[in-house]
Design an enzyme around this catalytic site. Structure first.
Site, PDB file in Angstrom:
ATOM      1  CD  GLU A  86      -2.444   1.130   2.853  1.00 44.95           C
ATOM      2  OE1 GLU A  86      -3.302   1.989   3.092  1.00 44.95           O
ATOM      3  OE2 GLU A  86      -2.175   0.192   3.659  1.00 44.95           O
ATOM      4  CE  LYS A 110      -7.356   1.046   3.887  1.00 47.39           C
ATOM      5  NZ  LYS A 110      -6.141   1.514   4.595  1.00 47.39           N
ATOM      6  CB  CYS A 142      -4.331  -1.807   4.722  1.00 41.82           C
ATOM      7  SG  CYS A 142      -3.387  -1.742   6.272  1.00 41.82           S
TER       8      CYS A 142
END
Length: 301
Positions: free
Chosen positions: A43, A117, A149
């Site tokens: 990321e 995300k 994540c």
């Protein structure tokens, strides 16, 4: 293509894009020398992550990550660097007035997939807008899904990708040590335990190959736990970086991995959406979007 070599990177990435691209280029060349066909970097590898995850009123927030356009020159440069290799990487995206924590998958001279995300932890919402969904995409190596994540904390995210036919899920992270009472080392930290546990759970429950790339080292007030890894569809760890910068590589037959994991108990096929609370169903969708893979295709040659 079923049999493939997969690489996954742990490293630190800062604000300077030129330095980030130098790091990325080195890993791509190192991966190419080892025959890697799919490479996952963490990321925010292009421009760095947030320097902290506390209140937005905390001091020392620092300069923001550079915002890149999805069709801008930096992504074009990544396409050129990747060549025939498939590369997944995270960056901060500007789209009009909106900002996203994004991932892109490139290879063969083009962009193969994009993702923004969805789940934003703690104060990350002050820096980014949230994405709106999970979708797998086709590549020369098979169908891939991406997440970033904190997304992996939510079973619905990986399950949505698996229902959309993803055979490989690539999760790009900047996962830090605990904010309060961290351990002396990343390996012993309770947030590292969560990071690893979620990886295994998402692979095992969806019976997919799971590729988890994470940052390592210190940035701002955060110390990332590293341990990028490649997991078999039965949850077995095939390769990992540990808590040092570097690249882990594994070679496996993805069709065979899915077959081995699903030949007894096929979790996707055995789902009972009619028995679940409708609030638990993804977008109210009760059916598989793609039939679950079970039997490897016939080999030729």
């Amino acid at each position: 293509m079923s049999v493939m070599t997969i690489g996954v990177v742990s490293d630190s990435f800062g604000r300077d894009l030129a330095t980030c691209f130098e790091q990325v280029a080195r890993y791509i060349e190192k991966a190419r020398a080892q025959g890697v066909q799919l490479l996952a970097l963490p990321e925010a590898a292009l421009g760095g992550y947030l320097p902290e995850l506390g209140s937005t009123d905390d001091p020392g927030v620092g300069e923001p990550a550079p915002l890149l356009a999805a069709d801008g020159p930096q992504i074009a440069r990544l396409v050129e660097l990747a060549g025939d290799m498939i590369v997944c990487i995270g960056y901060s995206e500007r789209a009009g007035a909106r900002r996203y924590n994004s991932a892109v998958c490139v290879g063969g001279g083009e962009v193969l997939g994009r993702y923004r995300k969805v789940h934003l932890p703690l104060s990350e919402g002050a820096s980014y807008d949230a994405g709106t969904g999970f979708h797998a995409f086709d590549t020369p190596l098979g169908r891939i899904g991406m997440m970033i994540c904190y997304d992996k904390v939510f079973p619905e995210a990986a399950r949505g990708l698996a229902l959309d036919g993803a055979e490989i899920i690539v999760c790009l992270s900047a996962w830090p040590m605990a904010r309060t009472k961290p351990a002396d080392t990343p390996a012993g930290d309770r947030w590292r335990f969560r990071f690893d546990t979620f990886d295994v759970a998402r692979a095992l429950e969806n019976q997919v190959v799971f590729v988890s790339a994470n940052q390592v080292g210190r940035f701002g007030t955060l110390t990332f736990v590293g341990n990028s890894k490649i997991l078999h569809a039965d949850g077995t760890e095939l390769a990992a970086t540990g808590e040092e910068p570097g690249m882990a590589v594994a070679r496996l037959d993805v069709d065979e991995a899915l077959f081995v994991a699903r030949r007894g108990l096929n979790h996707l096929r055995a789902r009972r959406p009619d028995a679940y609370d409708t609030q638990c169903l993804l977008a109210g969708e009760p059916l598989l979007r793609q039939p679950p893979r079970l039997i490897p295709p016939a080999r030729t040659g």
